[in-house]
Design an enzyme around this catalytic site. Structure first.
Site, PDB file in Angstrom:
ATOM      1  CG  HIS A 134      -0.375   0.234   2.518  1.00 22.10           C
ATOM      2  ND1 HIS A 134      -0.100  -0.779   3.406  1.00 22.10           N
ATOM      3  CD2 HIS A 134       0.009   1.373   3.135  1.00 22.10           C
ATOM      4  CE1 HIS A 134       0.426  -0.282   4.509  1.00 22.10           C
ATOM      5  NE2 HIS A 134       0.501   1.024   4.370  1.00 22.10           N
ATOM      6  CG  ASP A 164      -0.059  -4.033   2.817  1.00 19.91           C
ATOM      7  OD1 ASP A 164       0.250  -3.447   1.759  1.00 19.91           O
ATOM      8  OD2 ASP A 164      -0.311  -3.424   3.874  1.00 19.91           O
ATOM      9  CB  SER A 239       3.519   1.542   6.435  1.00 18.54           C
ATOM     10  OG  SER A 239       2.842   0.464   5.878  1.00 18.54           O
TER      11      SER A 239
END
Length: 289
Positions: A134, A164, A239
Protein backbone atom coordinates in the site's frame (compact mmCIF):
# COMPACT_ATOMS: atom_id res chain seq x y z
CA UNK A 1 -18.11 6.29 15.55
CA UNK A 2 -15.02 4.41 14.50
CA UNK A 3 -13.47 3.71 11.13
CA UNK A 4 -11.30 0.85 9.98
CA UNK A 5 -8.46 1.52 7.55
CA UNK A 6 -5.89 -0.75 6.00
CA UNK A 7 -2.35 0.12 6.92
CA UNK A 8 0.46 2.49 7.74
CA UNK A 9 1.67 4.28 4.64
CA UNK A 10 -0.85 6.57 2.99
CA UNK A 11 0.30 10.07 2.00
CA UNK A 12 0.68 10.92 5.67
CA UNK A 13 1.79 7.43 6.67
CA UNK A 14 -0.25 4.40 7.66
CA UNK A 15 -3.96 4.35 7.87
CA UNK A 16 -5.31 3.30 11.21
CA UNK A 17 -7.43 0.42 12.42
CA UNK A 18 -9.69 2.14 14.89
CA UNK A 19 -10.34 0.45 18.21
CA UNK A 20 -13.95 -0.65 18.16
CA UNK A 21 -16.54 -1.21 20.86
CA UNK A 22 -19.12 0.70 22.85
CA UNK A 23 -16.80 1.32 25.76
CA UNK A 24 -14.29 3.62 24.11
CA UNK A 25 -13.29 6.31 26.56
CA UNK A 26 -14.78 9.77 25.90
CA UNK A 27 -12.37 12.68 25.48
CA UNK A 28 -11.20 14.04 28.83
CA UNK A 29 -13.02 17.09 30.19
CA UNK A 30 -10.77 19.88 31.46
CA UNK A 31 -12.01 21.42 34.73
CA UNK A 32 -12.59 25.17 34.48
CA UNK A 33 -9.95 25.74 37.13
CA UNK A 34 -7.33 24.13 34.91
CA UNK A 35 -8.43 25.61 31.61
CA UNK A 36 -6.27 28.70 32.03
CA UNK A 37 -7.15 32.41 31.85
CA UNK A 38 -9.17 33.68 28.92
CA UNK A 39 -6.79 36.55 28.30
CA UNK A 40 -3.50 37.58 29.90
CA UNK A 41 -3.58 40.52 32.26
CA UNK A 42 -1.15 43.43 32.06
CA UNK A 43 0.96 41.75 34.74
CA UNK A 44 0.87 38.50 32.79
CA UNK A 45 2.26 40.30 29.76
CA UNK A 46 5.02 41.89 31.78
CA UNK A 47 6.06 38.58 33.33
CA UNK A 48 6.09 36.96 29.92
CA UNK A 49 8.29 39.71 28.57
CA UNK A 50 10.57 39.38 31.57
CA UNK A 51 11.09 35.68 30.95
CA UNK A 52 12.01 36.39 27.36
CA UNK A 53 14.51 39.06 28.38
CA UNK A 54 16.16 36.78 30.94
CA UNK A 55 16.54 34.07 28.33
CA UNK A 56 18.15 36.44 25.85
CA UNK A 57 20.46 37.77 28.49
CA UNK A 58 21.58 34.31 29.47
CA UNK A 59 22.16 33.46 25.82
CA UNK A 60 24.42 36.46 25.29
CA UNK A 61 26.49 35.61 28.38
CA UNK A 62 26.15 39.19 29.69
CA UNK A 63 24.15 39.81 32.85
CA UNK A 64 23.03 36.36 33.89
CA UNK A 65 25.57 34.05 35.50
CA UNK A 66 26.55 31.98 38.51
CA UNK A 67 27.44 33.61 41.82
CA UNK A 68 29.66 31.59 44.11
CA UNK A 69 29.86 31.50 47.91
CA UNK A 70 27.15 34.10 48.43
CA UNK A 71 29.74 36.85 48.14
CA UNK A 72 27.95 38.61 45.34
CA UNK A 73 30.99 38.27 43.08
CA UNK A 74 30.65 36.55 39.71
CA UNK A 75 32.13 33.07 39.76
CA UNK A 76 32.03 29.79 37.94
CA UNK A 77 30.02 26.77 38.93
CA UNK A 78 31.66 23.38 39.35
CA UNK A 79 29.48 20.57 38.08
CA UNK A 80 30.13 16.86 38.06
CA UNK A 81 30.21 15.25 34.62
CA UNK A 82 29.93 11.54 33.86
CA UNK A 83 32.87 9.64 32.43
CA UNK A 84 32.69 8.84 28.70
CA UNK A 85 30.14 6.10 28.11
CA UNK A 86 31.57 2.68 27.25
CA UNK A 87 30.78 1.08 23.93
CA UNK A 88 27.44 -0.70 23.89
CA UNK A 89 27.95 -4.41 24.59
CA UNK A 90 27.14 -6.80 21.75
CA UNK A 91 23.52 -7.92 21.90
CA UNK A 92 22.27 -4.83 23.75
CA UNK A 93 19.36 -2.93 22.26
CA UNK A 94 21.71 -0.02 21.57
CA UNK A 95 24.06 -2.14 19.45
CA UNK A 96 21.09 -3.84 17.75
CA UNK A 97 19.61 -0.46 16.81
CA UNK A 98 22.95 0.77 15.46
CA UNK A 99 23.34 -2.33 13.31
CA UNK A 100 19.77 -2.56 12.02
CA UNK A 101 19.33 1.12 11.14
CA UNK A 102 21.97 0.75 8.44
CA UNK A 103 19.65 -1.61 6.57
CA UNK A 104 16.46 0.48 6.88
CA UNK A 105 15.32 3.04 4.29
CA UNK A 106 12.65 5.69 4.00
CA UNK A 107 10.33 5.24 1.01
CA UNK A 108 8.76 8.12 -0.93
CA UNK A 109 6.09 7.32 -3.53
CA UNK A 110 4.38 10.26 -5.31
CA UNK A 111 0.85 9.69 -6.51
CA UNK A 112 -2.16 11.88 -7.20
CA UNK A 113 -0.35 15.09 -6.36
CA UNK A 114 0.71 13.81 -2.94
CA UNK A 115 3.58 11.69 -1.72
CA UNK A 116 3.03 8.51 0.26
CA UNK A 117 5.76 7.88 2.77
CA UNK A 118 6.76 4.65 4.42
CA UNK A 119 9.73 2.51 5.32
CA UNK A 120 11.52 -0.57 4.02
CA UNK A 121 14.56 -2.73 4.65
CA UNK A 122 17.25 -4.40 2.55
CA UNK A 123 17.12 -8.21 2.41
CA UNK A 124 20.02 -9.28 0.14
CA UNK A 125 23.28 -8.18 -1.49
CA UNK A 126 21.40 -7.31 -4.70
CA UNK A 127 19.71 -4.47 -2.81
CA UNK A 128 16.20 -5.88 -2.87
CA UNK A 129 14.00 -4.05 -0.37
CA UNK A 130 10.82 -5.21 1.33
CA UNK A 131 8.10 -2.66 2.02
CA UNK A 132 4.29 -2.62 2.10
CA UNK A 133 2.28 -2.84 -1.10
CA UNK A 134 0.00 0.00 0.00
CA UNK A 135 2.99 2.34 0.32
CA UNK A 136 3.92 2.12 -3.38
CA UNK A 137 0.55 1.25 -4.95
CA UNK A 138 -0.20 3.55 -7.89
CA UNK A 139 3.04 5.50 -7.50
CA UNK A 140 4.47 7.19 -10.59
CA UNK A 141 7.99 6.73 -9.24
CA UNK A 142 9.64 5.54 -6.05
CA UNK A 143 12.73 6.78 -4.27
CA UNK A 144 14.38 5.50 -1.11
CA UNK A 145 16.68 7.25 1.31
CA UNK A 146 19.23 5.23 3.26
CA UNK A 147 20.52 5.78 6.76
CA UNK A 148 23.48 7.70 5.31
CA UNK A 149 21.12 10.19 3.63
CA UNK A 150 21.72 8.94 0.09
CA UNK A 151 18.63 9.06 -2.14
CA UNK A 152 18.22 6.37 -4.77
CA UNK A 153 15.64 5.75 -7.46
CA UNK A 154 13.96 2.40 -6.86
CA UNK A 155 12.36 -0.05 -9.26
CA UNK A 156 9.18 -1.77 -8.13
CA UNK A 157 10.01 -5.43 -8.72
CA UNK A 158 6.49 -6.52 -7.84
CA UNK A 159 3.63 -6.21 -5.38
CA UNK A 160 1.21 -8.59 -3.69
CA UNK A 161 -1.75 -6.53 -2.43
CA UNK A 162 -3.38 -9.56 -0.78
CA UNK A 163 -0.46 -9.88 1.65
CA UNK A 164 0.45 -6.15 1.53
CA UNK A 165 4.05 -6.95 0.58
CA UNK A 166 6.06 -5.24 -2.17
CA UNK A 167 9.65 -5.64 -3.29
CA UNK A 168 11.79 -2.76 -4.55
CA UNK A 169 15.29 -2.80 -5.98
CA UNK A 170 18.00 -0.16 -6.12
CA UNK A 171 21.56 -0.22 -7.37
CA UNK A 172 23.77 -1.81 -4.70
CA UNK A 173 26.16 0.54 -2.98
CA UNK A 174 27.66 1.56 0.33
CA UNK A 175 25.23 2.27 3.11
CA UNK A 176 22.85 -0.56 2.18
CA UNK A 177 23.33 -3.49 4.54
CA UNK A 178 21.04 -6.55 4.29
CA UNK A 179 19.23 -7.51 7.47
CA UNK A 180 18.98 -11.05 8.74
CA UNK A 181 15.50 -12.57 8.64
CA UNK A 182 14.43 -14.59 11.67
CA UNK A 183 11.90 -17.41 11.92
CA UNK A 184 8.27 -16.97 12.91
CA UNK A 185 8.38 -20.19 14.93
CA UNK A 186 11.00 -18.66 17.22
CA UNK A 187 8.97 -15.56 18.12
CA UNK A 188 7.85 -15.56 21.75
CA UNK A 189 5.28 -13.46 23.60
CA UNK A 190 7.07 -11.10 25.96
CA UNK A 191 10.38 -10.91 24.10
CA UNK A 192 11.89 -7.48 23.50
CA UNK A 193 11.55 -5.95 20.03
CA UNK A 194 12.45 -2.76 18.19
CA UNK A 195 10.37 -1.08 15.48
CA UNK A 196 12.53 0.95 13.09
CA UNK A 197 11.36 3.28 10.35
CA UNK A 198 10.26 6.82 9.49
CA UNK A 199 7.18 7.69 11.56
CA UNK A 200 5.83 11.10 10.50
CA UNK A 201 8.86 11.41 8.22
CA UNK A 202 11.38 11.13 11.07
CA UNK A 203 13.85 8.79 9.38
CA UNK A 204 15.75 6.22 11.39
CA UNK A 205 13.45 6.41 14.42
CA UNK A 206 13.65 3.50 16.85
CA UNK A 207 10.96 2.50 19.35
CA UNK A 208 11.02 -0.44 21.72
CA UNK A 209 8.48 -2.78 23.25
CA UNK A 210 7.62 -6.44 23.49
CA UNK A 211 5.75 -9.02 21.47
CA UNK A 212 2.18 -8.85 22.77
CA UNK A 213 0.76 -11.76 20.73
CA UNK A 214 2.03 -13.98 17.92
CA UNK A 215 -1.20 -14.94 16.15
CA UNK A 216 -3.46 -11.93 16.39
CA UNK A 217 -6.12 -11.48 13.71
CA UNK A 218 -5.83 -8.07 12.03
CA UNK A 219 -7.03 -6.56 8.78
CA UNK A 220 -4.07 -6.68 6.38
CA UNK A 221 -4.24 -6.44 2.61
CA UNK A 222 -8.02 -6.14 2.70
CA UNK A 223 -8.68 -9.31 4.70
CA UNK A 224 -8.27 -10.71 8.20
CA UNK A 225 -4.86 -12.34 8.61
CA UNK A 226 -2.69 -13.49 11.48
CA UNK A 227 -0.16 -10.89 12.64
CA UNK A 228 2.46 -10.30 15.30
CA UNK A 229 1.09 -7.81 17.82
CA UNK A 230 3.48 -5.45 19.59
CA UNK A 231 3.30 -2.51 21.95
CA UNK A 232 6.35 -0.86 20.36
CA UNK A 233 5.16 2.55 19.18
CA UNK A 234 4.21 2.45 15.48
CA UNK A 235 2.88 5.52 13.67
CA UNK A 236 2.20 6.80 10.14
CA UNK A 237 5.38 6.31 8.09
CA UNK A 238 6.48 3.13 9.91
CA UNK A 239 4.68 1.06 7.31
CA UNK A 240 7.00 -1.46 5.66
CA UNK A 241 9.76 -1.11 8.23
CA UNK A 242 11.17 -4.02 10.23
CA UNK A 243 10.19 -5.31 13.64
CA UNK A 244 13.38 -6.90 15.01
CA UNK A 245 14.23 -8.97 18.07
CA UNK A 246 17.09 -8.47 20.52
CA UNK A 247 19.41 -10.42 18.19
CA UNK A 248 18.77 -7.99 15.35
CA UNK A 249 16.71 -10.50 13.34
CA UNK A 250 13.64 -9.29 11.46
CA UNK A 251 10.54 -11.01 12.84
CA UNK A 252 7.88 -8.94 11.08
CA UNK A 253 6.99 -6.10 8.72
CA UNK A 254 5.24 -3.23 10.53
CA UNK A 255 1.94 -2.69 8.74
CA UNK A 256 -1.02 -1.50 10.84
CA UNK A 257 -2.08 -0.08 14.18
CA UNK A 258 -5.25 0.11 16.22
CA UNK A 259 -6.26 3.57 17.38
CA UNK A 260 -9.15 5.52 18.79
CA UNK A 261 -10.81 7.81 16.26
CA UNK A 262 -8.51 10.71 15.45
CA UNK A 263 -5.65 9.45 17.63
CA UNK A 264 -2.18 8.05 17.10
CA UNK A 265 -0.43 5.02 18.50
CA UNK A 266 -2.08 3.48 21.56
CA UNK A 267 0.42 0.66 21.89
CA UNK A 268 -1.37 -1.86 19.68
CA UNK A 269 0.58 -2.44 16.47
CA UNK A 270 0.61 -5.28 13.97
CA UNK A 271 3.38 -6.74 11.83
CA UNK A 272 3.23 -9.27 9.00
CA UNK A 273 5.04 -12.40 10.26
CA UNK A 274 8.51 -12.73 8.74
CA UNK A 275 7.94 -16.21 7.27
CA UNK A 276 4.98 -14.97 5.23
CA UNK A 277 6.75 -11.79 4.16
CA UNK A 278 9.89 -13.69 3.10
CA UNK A 279 7.89 -16.27 1.14
CA UNK A 280 6.01 -13.57 -0.79
CA UNK A 281 9.21 -11.61 -1.43
CA UNK A 282 11.03 -14.67 -2.76
CA UNK A 283 8.14 -15.43 -5.09
CA UNK A 284 8.06 -11.85 -6.40
CA UNK A 285 11.82 -11.83 -7.03
CA UNK A 286 11.78 -15.25 -8.72
CA UNK A 287 8.93 -14.30 -11.04
CA UNK A 288 10.77 -11.14 -12.15
CA UNK A 289 13.80 -13.00 -13.50
Amino acid sequence: MTTTHNGLGEPRGPDFQSAEGPHAAPPPQIPPALAGPKAPSRWGRIVGAGVLIVAVSAGTGGLAGWYAGGSGEPGTATVTRAAPAPDAPPGSLVSVAEHVRAGVVSVQAPRGGRTATGSGFVIDDRAHIITNSHVVAGASSVTVTGADGTRRTATVVGTDPSSDIAVLRVEPGPGLHPLVLGRSADVRVGEQVLAIGSPLGLAGSVTSGIVSAVDRQARIGGSQQSAVQTDASINPGNSGGPLVNSRGEVIGVNTAIATFEGGGSIGVGFAIPVDRAASVAERIISSSR
